[in-house]
Design a protein around this motif. Structure first.
Motif, PDB file in Angstrom:
ATOM      1  N   SER A 172       0.767  -1.147  -0.032  1.00  0.00           N
ATOM      2  CA  SER A 172       0.113   0.235   0.033  1.00  0.00           C
ATOM      3  C   SER A 172       0.887   1.166  -0.005  1.00  0.00           C
ATOM      4  N   LYS A 173       2.139   1.268   0.399  1.00  0.00           N
ATOM      5  CA  LYS A 173       2.896   2.680   0.422  1.00  0.00           C
ATOM      6  C   LYS A 173       3.184   2.923  -0.912  1.00  0.00           C
ATOM      7  N   TYR A 174       3.367   2.172  -1.753  1.00  0.00           N
ATOM      8  CA  TYR A 174       3.641   2.607  -3.357  1.00  0.00           C
ATOM      9  C   TYR A 174       2.279   2.924  -3.885  1.00  0.00           C
ATOM     10  N   ASP A 175       2.178   4.227  -4.231  1.00  0.00           N
ATOM     11  CA  ASP A 175       1.220   4.984  -5.103  1.00  0.00           C
ATOM     12  C   ASP A 175       1.499   4.723  -6.587  1.00  0.00           C
ATOM     13  N   LEU A 176       0.726   3.861  -7.066  1.00  0.00           N
ATOM     14  CA  LEU A 176       1.366   3.402  -8.408  1.00  0.00           C
ATOM     15  C   LEU A 176       0.641   4.691  -9.376  1.00  0.00           C
ATOM     16  N   THR A 177      -0.188   5.231  -9.135  1.00  0.00           N
ATOM     17  CA  THR A 177      -0.828   6.582  -9.775  1.00  0.00           C
ATOM     18  C   THR A 177       0.195   7.426  -9.900  1.00  0.00           C
ATOM     19  N   LYS A 178       0.678   8.027  -8.633  1.00  0.00           N
ATOM     20  CA  LYS A 178       1.773   8.860  -8.376  1.00  0.00           C
ATOM     21  C   LYS A 178       3.001   8.583  -8.990  1.00  0.00           C
ATOM     22  N   ILE A 179       3.606   7.406  -8.837  1.00  0.00           N
ATOM     23  CA  ILE A 179       4.819   6.893  -9.425  1.00  0.00           C
ATOM     24  C   ILE A 179       4.530   6.762 -10.976  1.00  0.00           C
ATOM     25  N   THR A 180       3.668   6.291 -11.709  1.00  0.00           N
ATOM     26  CA  THR A 180       3.573   6.364 -13.118  1.00  0.00           C
ATOM     27  C   THR A 180       2.931   7.546 -13.931  1.00  0.00           C
ATOM     28  N   GLY A 181       2.332   8.416 -12.762  1.00  0.00           N
ATOM     29  CA  GLY A 181       1.603   9.717 -13.501  1.00  0.00           C
ATOM     30  C   GLY A 181       0.383   9.230 -14.167  1.00  0.00           C
ATOM     31  N   ASP A 182      -0.111   8.052 -14.178  1.00  0.00           N
ATOM     32  CA  ASP A 182      -1.394   7.560 -14.865  1.00  0.00           C
ATOM     33  C   ASP A 182      -2.339   6.839 -14.052  1.00  0.00           C
ATOM     34  N   PRO A 183      -3.372   7.603 -13.971  1.00  0.00           N
ATOM     35  CA  PRO A 183      -4.518   6.840 -13.017  1.00  0.00           C
ATOM     36  C   PRO A 183      -5.043   5.483 -13.511  1.00  0.00           C
ATOM     37  N   ASN A 184      -4.736   5.355 -14.655  1.00  0.00           N
ATOM     38  CA  ASN A 184      -5.406   3.884 -15.396  1.00  0.00           C
ATOM     39  C   ASN A 184      -4.185   3.125 -15.949  1.00  0.00           C
ATOM     40  N   SER A 244       8.057  -3.028 -15.665  1.00  0.00           N
ATOM     41  CA  SER A 244       7.714  -4.101 -16.422  1.00  0.00           C
ATOM     42  C   SER A 244       6.236  -4.473 -16.228  1.00  0.00           C
ATOM     43  N   ALA A 245       5.722  -4.163 -15.113  1.00  0.00           N
ATOM     44  CA  ALA A 245       4.222  -4.476 -15.028  1.00  0.00           C
ATOM     45  C   ALA A 245       3.455  -3.385 -16.066  1.00  0.00           C
ATOM     46  N   GLN A 246       3.878  -2.398 -16.160  1.00  0.00           N
ATOM     47  CA  GLN A 246       3.326  -1.103 -17.111  1.00  0.00           C
ATOM     48  C   GLN A 246       3.498  -1.652 -18.509  1.00  0.00           C
ATOM     49  N   LEU A 247       4.468  -2.293 -18.806  1.00  0.00           N
ATOM     50  CA  LEU A 247       4.511  -2.834 -20.135  1.00  0.00           C
ATOM     51  C   LEU A 247       4.088  -4.364 -20.317  1.00  0.00           C
ATOM     52  N   ASP A 248       3.589  -5.054 -19.238  1.00  0.00           N
ATOM     53  CA  ASP A 248       3.044  -6.421 -19.298  1.00  0.00           C
ATOM     54  C   ASP A 248       4.222  -7.238 -19.688  1.00  0.00           C
ATOM     55  N   LEU A 249       5.357  -6.973 -19.311  1.00  0.00           N
ATOM     56  CA  LEU A 249       6.603  -7.938 -19.365  1.00  0.00           C
ATOM     57  C   LEU A 249       6.606  -9.019 -18.406  1.00  0.00           C
ATOM     58  N   LYS A 250       6.090 -10.142 -18.554  1.00  0.00           N
ATOM     59  CA  LYS A 250       6.211 -11.261 -17.542  1.00  0.00           C
ATOM     60  C   LYS A 250       7.801 -11.933 -17.794  1.00  0.00           C
ATOM     61  N   HIS A 251       8.384 -11.869 -16.738  1.00  0.00           N
ATOM     62  CA  HIS A 251       9.713 -12.488 -16.846  1.00  0.00           C
ATOM     63  C   HIS A 251       9.591 -14.140 -16.599  1.00  0.00           C
ATOM     64  N   THR A 252      10.369 -14.878 -17.543  1.00  0.00           N
ATOM     65  CA  THR A 252      10.467 -16.336 -16.905  1.00  0.00           C
ATOM     66  C   THR A 252      11.689 -16.309 -15.880  1.00  0.00           C
ATOM     67  N   ILE A 253      11.486 -16.789 -14.754  1.00  0.00           N
ATOM     68  CA  ILE A 253      12.525 -16.762 -13.601  1.00  0.00           C
ATOM     69  C   ILE A 253      13.092 -18.038 -13.463  1.00  0.00           C
ATOM     70  N   LEU A 254      14.533 -17.943 -13.194  1.00  0.00           N
ATOM     71  CA  LEU A 254      15.344 -19.340 -12.989  1.00  0.00           C
ATOM     72  C   LEU A 254      15.993 -19.035 -11.744  1.00  0.00           C
ATOM     73  N   ASP A 255      16.320 -19.935 -11.174  1.00  0.00           N
ATOM     74  CA  ASP A 255      17.271 -19.799 -10.042  1.00  0.00           C
ATOM     75  C   ASP A 255      18.542 -20.227  -9.964  1.00  0.00           C
ATOM     76  N   HIS A 256      19.037 -20.771 -11.019  1.00  0.00           N
ATOM     77  CA  HIS A 256      20.488 -21.311 -11.290  1.00  0.00           C
ATOM     78  C   HIS A 256      21.527 -20.300 -11.599  1.00  0.00           C
ATOM     79  N   TYR A 257      21.151 -19.192 -11.862  1.00  0.00           N
ATOM     80  CA  TYR A 257      21.935 -18.070 -12.413  1.00  0.00           C
ATOM     81  C   TYR A 257      23.273 -17.877 -11.226  1.00  0.00           C
ATOM     82  N   MET A 258      22.741 -17.714 -10.034  1.00  0.00           N
ATOM     83  CA  MET A 258      23.817 -17.220  -9.095  1.00  0.00           C
ATOM     84  C   MET A 258      23.673 -17.930  -7.807  1.00  0.00           C
TER      85      MET A 258
END
Length: 418
Positions: A172-184, A244-258
């Protein structure tokens, strides 16, 4: 552009060459002309001030044992003097805007983003891993929209390492409208579980070149509004996730890189747990052993016990470690990993041994290339949690005086006789 970042960057570059990493690596540096940054106390100081803060001269920045690297210098960015993490999104945006024509000319289609505190253990590739050669993060193996092969980037579907961020930007602390400047804004429609599933990520961040071009603009745009809500060293990653969410970029996430911080899941330690034996002075994988791609030097690694006495923390490495007259790091006994008991302590010992061994190899390679004959190559610098000797020395006045390291294996009166 400071010395704290410089030795880490050289370790990354040299280790890439050592493991045979293909492709060109670009080192992006910022603030190289901001002399005032040398004396500013940062809001979040993660290393000893002093020599670490000094700017590295351009001729030194252009040196590396890895000839296949490029240096890209950006302007200074507002706010970065006080909060250096602003540099990451700002410099990547600047790089993509100014280097994109050249990247297109070279036919580059994928960009991987790393932090300087990474060490290559094997090449990062896009040739496609087979089952058993990767660790898919929770839910990603069965995801019908995942990449195929799972580690190969496609446009609209980045690949990344899991980090323990979960869906923190949906709090709740991150106001996405304030951060993105876009209420939608589109990020608003993502649930906490969506955020945790698709954006709980960090370096290596591997993206299609079109995706990082678009994302970098929003990443930079959202960084300062995120900081205004809360000063947090993860602010750059919250901004990245929201972009990433604003652009709908869904990451394939892997655990083995590091491997980065010991524990049960989210990293490649399940592979390390299977190692039976290892030389600490010359670590090598046996026929049945598996390696992550990177070590991320993000923790304080101690062995054989929780308090050491052997340890590695990047903030304890002397700022002058690449200098021709600075000794190398003192190494632990060769059997440190083998004598360490317990799964978690052995994980810490494995990382400690690999970092110090590889760092010393790189220091020797670097000095052989850039130093005159007779350079200092004794392993005398003991990284220490709290100094037990030489406490009265002055970093400005005295030779080999370090905030969180000390000279060992010389006579106690070595300062008087040297």
């Amino acid at each position: 552009c400071n010395y704290f970042q410089h030795w880490q960057s050289e370790l990354l570059l040299a280790s890439a060459k050592y493991v045979g990493q293909g492709g060109r690596i670009t080192r992006i540096v910022s603030g190289c002309n901001d002399k005032a940054a040398e004396t500013v106390k940062h809001r979040e100081q993660t290393f000893p001030s002093g020599k670490n803060d000094l700017l590295v001269p351009l001729d030194i920045l252009n040196r590396s044992v890895n000839e296949n690297f490029g240096l890209f210098i950006t302007p200074s960015f507002e706010g970065a003097r006080d909060f250096p993490w602003i540099n990451k999104p700002s410099s990547i945006k600047y790089f993509m805007e100014h280097a994109r024509p050249e990247l297109d000319r070279l036919g580059e289609t994928v960009v991987a983003i790393l932090d300087p505190d990474f060490i290559f253990l094997k090449p990062l590739t896009q040739t496609g891993l087979r089952p058993g050669e990767y660790i898919a993060s929770r839910g990603h193996e069965a995801d019908p929209g995942r990449n195929n092969p799972i580690d190969v980037v496609k446009k609209g579907r980045p690949v990344a390492q899991r980090y323990g961020l979960e869906g923190g930007w949906k709090s709740s602390k991150y106001d996405l409208t304030k951060i993105t400047g876009d209420p939608n804004n589109k990020a608003q429609s993502w649930s906490y579980s969506d955020a945790a599933r698709w954006t709980s990520v960090g370096p290596p961040l591997i993206l299609h070149i079109d995706d990082i071009s678009n994302l970098s603009r929003l990443w930079e745009q959202y960084m300062r509004p995120v900081l205004e809500i809360k000063v947090d060293i993860l602010a750059d990653m919250w901004a990245y996730s929201i972009a990433s969410a604003q652009l709908d970029l869904k990451h394939t996430i892997l655990d083995h890189y590091m491997v980065s911080s010991w524990g049960d899941s989210g990293e490649a330690f399940e592979w390390i747990d299977n190692w039976k034996s290892m030389s600490c002075l010359n670590p090598r994988a046996g026929p049945q052993d598996q390696l992550p791609t990177f070590i991320h030097m993000a923790s304080n690694f101690k062995a054989p016990q929780e308090k050491g006495p052997w340890m590695f923390h990047k903030g304890h490495v002397p700022a002058s470690i690449l200098d021709c007259d600075t000794p190398l790091i003192k190494e632990s006994p060769d059997d440190l990993f083998d004598v360490t008991q317990g799964r978690i302590p052995r994980q810490r010992a494995w990382v400690l041994c690999n970092i110090i061994s590889r760092l010393n190899k790189v220091l020797l390679m670097y000095k052989q290339k850039f130093c005159p004959v007779g350079f200092e190559q004794r392993k005398l610098v003991r990284l220490i949690q709290s100094k037990t000797m030489d406490r009265g020395c002055s970093e400005r006045r005295d030779r080999w005086c370090f905030p969180l390291a000390q000279i060992e294996d010389l006579p106690l009166n070595w300062r008087e006789v040297s």
